[in-house]
Design an enzyme around this catalytic site. Structure first.
Site, PDB file in Angstrom:
ATOM      1  N   ASP A 562       0.866  -1.177   0.000  1.00 37.60           N
ATOM      2  CA  ASP A 562       0.000   0.000   0.000  1.00 37.60           C
ATOM      3  C   ASP A 562       0.912   1.240   0.000  1.00 37.60           C
ATOM      4  O   ASP A 562       2.126   1.120   0.120  1.00 37.60           O
ATOM      5  CB  ASP A 562      -0.847  -0.061   1.287  1.00 37.60           C
ATOM      6  CG  ASP A 562      -2.065   0.856   1.233  1.00 37.60           C
ATOM      7  OD1 ASP A 562      -2.225   1.594   0.250  1.00 37.60           O
ATOM      8  OD2 ASP A 562      -2.844   0.820   2.193  1.00 37.60           O
ATOM      9  N   GLU A 565       2.634   5.221  -3.830  1.00 33.52           N
ATOM     10  CA  GLU A 565       2.617   6.274  -4.879  1.00 33.52           C
ATOM     11  C   GLU A 565       3.934   7.028  -4.947  1.00 33.52           C
ATOM     12  O   GLU A 565       4.311   7.436  -6.055  1.00 33.52           O
ATOM     13  CB  GLU A 565       1.464   7.231  -4.614  1.00 33.52           C
ATOM     14  CG  GLU A 565       0.088   6.604  -4.764  1.00 33.52           C
ATOM     15  CD  GLU A 565      -0.280   5.681  -3.607  1.00 33.52           C
ATOM     16  OE1 GLU A 565       0.318   5.864  -2.514  1.00 33.52           O
ATOM     17  OE2 GLU A 565      -1.118   4.792  -3.783  1.00 33.52           O
ATOM     18  N   ASP A 639      -9.254   3.876  -1.534  1.00 30.33           N
ATOM     19  CA  ASP A 639     -10.124   4.190  -0.394  1.00 30.33           C
ATOM     20  C   ASP A 639     -11.471   4.756  -0.816  1.00 30.33           C
ATOM     21  O   ASP A 639     -11.709   5.965  -0.788  1.00 30.33           O
ATOM     22  CB  ASP A 639      -9.398   5.161   0.528  1.00 30.33           C
ATOM     23  CG  ASP A 639      -8.149   4.529   1.115  1.00 30.33           C
ATOM     24  OD1 ASP A 639      -7.988   3.299   0.963  1.00 30.33           O
ATOM     25  OD2 ASP A 639      -7.341   5.239   1.723  1.00 30.33           O
TER      26      ASP A 639
END
Ligand SMILES: *[C@@H]1O[C@H](CO)[C@@H](O)[C@H](O)[C@H]1NC(C)=O
Length: 983
Positions: A562, A565, A639
């Protein structure tokens, strides 16, 4: 995942508060939108949009300043090479931009434009930066795996002073017409124009220039920038070029030092006669992309690709999300073409659609619509691939050759995943596992979010709560289940933590602009980021996952990446400063959109090497991705929220992933933020049962919502959806195999399956599952008891559950019953698909179950389908250890043959294949069985050279069921040839 408001540094909290104030007065709920740039806040985007406006305002008197000198151009062995000259002032000074157009055997063409001066490193960097001087040219290293063999048979059909025409592709039906002054390239197929680069003359490659020092401008006061953003008045007419963001620029309190100055690359691409464009994920919006420069129903912002941790993301928006695939397809009746813009920097794409003035010769036909696009990237080379189709399948296949296809998944990973932030202890996990069994609800994987660690130090366990992770893993393993744990790229910067010590001492962290280890804020507080662009970092990362190093993990532990980015809570736009430095001295600006891929690649490599001699397909879920991620991971849409709108928005997003080469995709079932009411949760499981990646997930503040907690009738509804998924796993696995073979989507939108049916081009809320002919239209609205389904052809369609035939309705929308306990799901005539009908606890426990075949007879009396299966775990399928069958109903005969034409005796098998010899086709259900079978009691089976008879039961049908027949207890081995004669 993100927690709203958690762990924010004070300035961002302040900004947040300001955002709330603004939103109350002017923007409604769009709070988080203000954390991210709009085009006018991103210097290079604004400059290029302004440039486009200037060009458009000047109309036909606009002169694009790019040209090729015919004497400097050459074509040889499939390669066109030239120098584009960019005129940069009134005196006619030019800069040199080397151009290569390569024509590939795979039918793609690649256009690359670089800048000579930067190529030769003949520039000066400001601020004594240590960054590389060239334009980033390594995106292909990460994204491209094949399809670039040059086609030496490509040939010229015209060579002259004004340009050159090159024919290439299948039977030389493709043509690239390169115009020299101004520079443009038009691509044709069968003589008709498909798309053109620099059609409107918006190409702009910002060449290197030294900074000319000017007297300093008066200093800006704190907060002034935000005030400016709000002004609605048009900017003053620029005199000359707008230099205000050439040398540095600030946003949200961060300043980007931009040591190389302005360096953007931009190009316009027109698709002729194409009204629909698809692709360029990841955005939350319709599959058919919208216009972006205002007007009815259009966006006013370009689509943005700048991988970001956007929490509470907005729907129906061109705003950037977590991943980027810069592939755009244009589609019209019977034709698809595409462009792949290989660039890893921040990118914006404007889309407008223009009606051509009516051509008096096009009798009767209305004016054509051209889709005009404008691609704008902050840095890097200009590098793009052109695909000329002509079908969506051709495009996805060619893109798959270039960037790779989806990996064969671990079989368990297409089952159901149960996740929440967080299962708080090993006992909690064990209890959830037992409850699933108690309620006889199947699932395969349970997940641990960040709280399992000791203070967010990855590769450690919270020893109070997870006293015995191995016994937890063993309990799961008893029913073939798995554990997925999260590992993020930020490493806690703290004492007595060997991982951070090793990261620092080996010099493997991403650096700041001064070349020091970059320190930022994330879950653990102060953190550093592993730089997986560095081969040495990958090697080190691999060492951390060895079973004896990452204690508490075992063979059934898999991984979740996760925040890659990367998410940096106190960074500009919640990510890294662009002037940070990566391995090879590339700036973060150059590589940002690839960063996530390098991280989940490192994890994939690590899982391949946990133990010597253990070679199993890794399972890694990633949030951030780029072209190529499909080869090594699954993704989810980040999300989302427990709302009906988010349930609806997930389907076009997942369809978009599918047509963009990364089909192993899903959305958090139930919605990450918030608490879904039982109806929403039920509908979400019914939809989620058709996500290629099927995971329930919930925020730490959300109430517990494991399916067994639901009251009846909802528990039963959700259990049925899960069992439906499990019964169809053989068909899902076959669809994954097909995606692995040729890049085809796993769930398929109407334009992709029916490229001639215009009525389906804008439909993005229903889909087919692989090539099974199963058509699904999930219900995504509250209180609905009927659903409208679009029928794209004139085949026969049957209700999946009742076998009742739908009224024939090509191009029509049928309204069908859809009460809460049912899923609008249909079977298209002409298909055969496999199932396993015995419900069990997990996919693994179904491994050697017998199969059911469902034969759906088509209008013409035939049907066809496939089954692919292998051990679902190792790479032995690459050595031929798999079963791949074609089932065919023709005339009165149903046959099973090897889909690859292999001689069964030639297949060397290990233990899996031996076990499969005892796995049989148990039952065959024939939908639409002819009434002439009504009196039949048995049919002839030929298998293994022996003849026998098997029982046939025919059901006439009644008010609640359509007519069908069942051949029972067939008993033919699934991997062997057999035939059934119905006559
Ligand atoms: C992933 O890492 C390995 C090194 O272990 C490297 O060989 C490979 O090229 C990397 N990239 C991708 C996209 O697989």
């Amino acid at each position: 995942m993100r927690a709203p408001g958690q762990l924010m540094s004070s300035w961002s909290a302040l900004l947040c508060a300001l955002g709330v104030l603004f939103s109350l007065f002017s923007f409604g709920f769009a709070v988080k939108e203000n954390d991210f740039k709009k085009c006018h806040q991103s210097g290079f985007c604004k400059r290029n949009r302004d440039y486009a406006d200037k060009a458009v305002a000047q109309g036909s008197s606009w002169q694009a300043p790019y040209k090729i000198l015919p004497t400097e151009a050459s074509f040889k062995d499939g390669l066109f090479q030239a120098t584009i000259l960019k005129t940069i002032d009134e005196e006619g000074t030019t800069v040199e931009l080397p151009l290569t157009v390569a024509f590939h055997k795979s039918g793609t063409a690649r256009v690359t434009v670089d800048e000579k001066r930067r190529q030769e490193k003949n520039i000066e960097l400001r601020h004594s930066s240590q960054a590389r001087k060239e334009r980033y040219n390594e995106a292909e290293k990460w994204a491209i795996v094949g399809g670039t063999t040059v086609d030496v048979d490509a040939k010229t059909s015209y060579v002259g002073e004004t340009g050159i025409k090159i024919q290439y592709g299948p039977d030389s039906t493709f043509e690239a017409s390169i115009n020299y002054n101004p520079y443009s390239i038009e691509f044709k197929r069968d003589g008709s124009a498909q798309l053109k680069l620099n059609d409107r003359g918006l190409m702009n490659l910002e060449h290197w220039r030294p900074k000319v020092e000017k007297p300093p401008a008066p200093e800006k006061k704190e907060g002034e920038e935000n005030a400016e953003d709000k002004k609605e008045e048009p900017a003053p007419e620029p005199v000359g070029e707008d230099e205000s963001t050439w040398w540095d620029e600030s946003f949200g309190g961060n300043t980007d030092s931009k040591p190389r100055g302005p360096e953007s690359v931009a190009l316009d691409i027109t698709f002729f006669g194409y009204e629909h464009v698809y692709g360029i994920p990841e955005h939350a919006g319709p599959l058919s992309l919208k216009e972006t420069r205002g007007g009815d129903g259009a966006y006013t912002e370009p689509y943005r690709l700048y991988n970001s941790d956007v929490f509470e993301y907005i729907l129906d928006s061109p705003m950037t999300l977590y991943g980027a695939i810069p592939l755009m397809q244009a589609h019209r009746k019977d034709s698809t073409v595409a462009v792949f813009w290989l660039n890893a920097a921040e990118t914006w794409i404007d889309i407008t659609k223009a009606k051509e003035s009516k051509n008096p010769l096009s009798l009767g036909k209305g004016p054509k619509t051209n889709t005009q696009t404008h691609w704008i990237s902050e840095a890097g080379m200009m590098d793009l691939f052109v695909f000329l189709g002509p079908t969506p399948r051709d495009v996805t296949k060619a893109y798959g050759e270039l960037t790779g296809t989806t990996a064969m998944p671990q079989e368990f990973s297409i089952g159901y995943h149960q996740c929440r932030w967080n299962y708080v202890s090993d006992d909690d996990v064990k209890e959830v596992d037992r409850k699933f069994d108690r309620y006889q609800i199947p699932y395969d994987v349970i997940w641990l979010d960040i709280e399992y660690t000791d203070e967010k130090k990855y590769f450690t366990w919270d020893n109070d709560m997870f006293k015995d992770p191995i016994s937890m893993g063993q309990q799961l393993d008893a029913h073939g289940r798995k554990l997925v744990v999260i590992i993020d790229p930020h490493i806690k910067n703290t004492g007595s933590y060997p991982v951070i010590d090793e990261l620092k001492s080996n010099g493997l962290a991403i650096k700041n602009k001064d070349g020091k280890d970059f320190d930022g804020w994330c879950w653990p507080g102060s953190s550093m980021w592993v730089d997986c662009f560095n081969p040495a970092a990958i090697e080190w990362w691999k060492s951390l996952f060895k079973y004896d190093k990452f204690k508490g993990t075992m063979e059934n532990t898999w991984l979740w990446n996760d925040m890659n980015e990367p998410s940096v809570f106190n960074g500009p736009e919640v990510t890294m400063p662009k002037d940070n430095l990566h391995y090879g001295s590339w700036e973060h600006r150059d590589v940002h959109n690839i960063n996530g891929l390098t991280f989940h690649n490192a994890t994939y490599q690590a899982l391949l090497s946990r133990k010597k001699g253990e070679l199993r397909r890794p399972f890694v879920l990633t949030r951030s991705f780029y072209s190529g991620s499909q080869r090594i991971s699954a993704m989810w849409t980040g999300d989302n929220q427990a709302s009906w709108e988010h349930l609806g928005a997930a389907i076009p997003m997942i369809l978009n992933q599918g047509i963009s080469g990364f089909p192993f995709a899903g959305a958090d079932v139930g919605g990450f933020f918030g608490n879904p009411e039982a109806e929403l949760q039920s509908r979400w499981y019914q939809a989620g049962a058709f996500y290629p990646f099927f995971r329930g997930h919930a925020h730490i503040d959300a109430r517990r919502r494991e399916p067994y907690l639901l009251a009846e009738p909802y528990r039963n509804i959700v259990t049925s959806a899960l069992r439906l998924r499990y019964s169809l796993l053989p068909s899902w696995y076959t669809a994954f195999y097909q995606a692995h073979q040729d890049g085809s989507p796993i769930i398929r939108p109407m334009y992709w399956t029916h490229p001639s049916n215009e009525g389906g081009f804008a439909i993005d809320n229903q889909f087919f599952v692989g090539s099974t002919g199963i058509l699904v239209k999930p219900v995504v609205e509250q209180g609905k008891t009927t659903e409208d389904v679009y029928i794209p052809d004139d085949e026969v369609y049957y209700n999946y559950f009742t076998y009742q035939r739908l009224p024939t309705a090509k191009g029509q929308t049928l309204t069908v019953d859809a009460p809460i306990e049912s899923i609008p799901m249909f079977m298209r005539g002409g298909h055969i698909f496999p199932r396993r009908d015995t419900p069990r606890r997990s996919a693994q426990l179904m491994k050697f179950d017998d199969y059911t075949l469902v034969v759906v007879i088509g209008k013409d009396g035939t049907a066809e389908g496939q089954l692919y299966t292998d051990d679902g775990d190792s790479f032995d399928y690459q050595k031929g250890e798999y079963i791949h069958r074609t089932f065919k109903l023709e005339g009165s005969k149903l046959t099973s043959t090897d889909a690859d034409g292999r001689d069964p005796k030639s297949i060397k098998g290990g233990s899996w294949l031996k076990n499969m010899r005892n796995v049989a086709v148990d039952k065959i259900v024939i939908i639409g069985a002819p009434t002439s079978w009504a009196d039949k009691k048995e049919v002839r089976l030929e298998a293994g050279g022996k003849q026998s008879t098997v029982k046939l039961e025919y059901f006439k049908g009644d008010a609640s069921r359509g007519p069908f027949a069942i051949v029972g207890r067939v008993g033919a081995s699934i991997g062997a040839d057999w035939a059934i004669e119905f006559a």
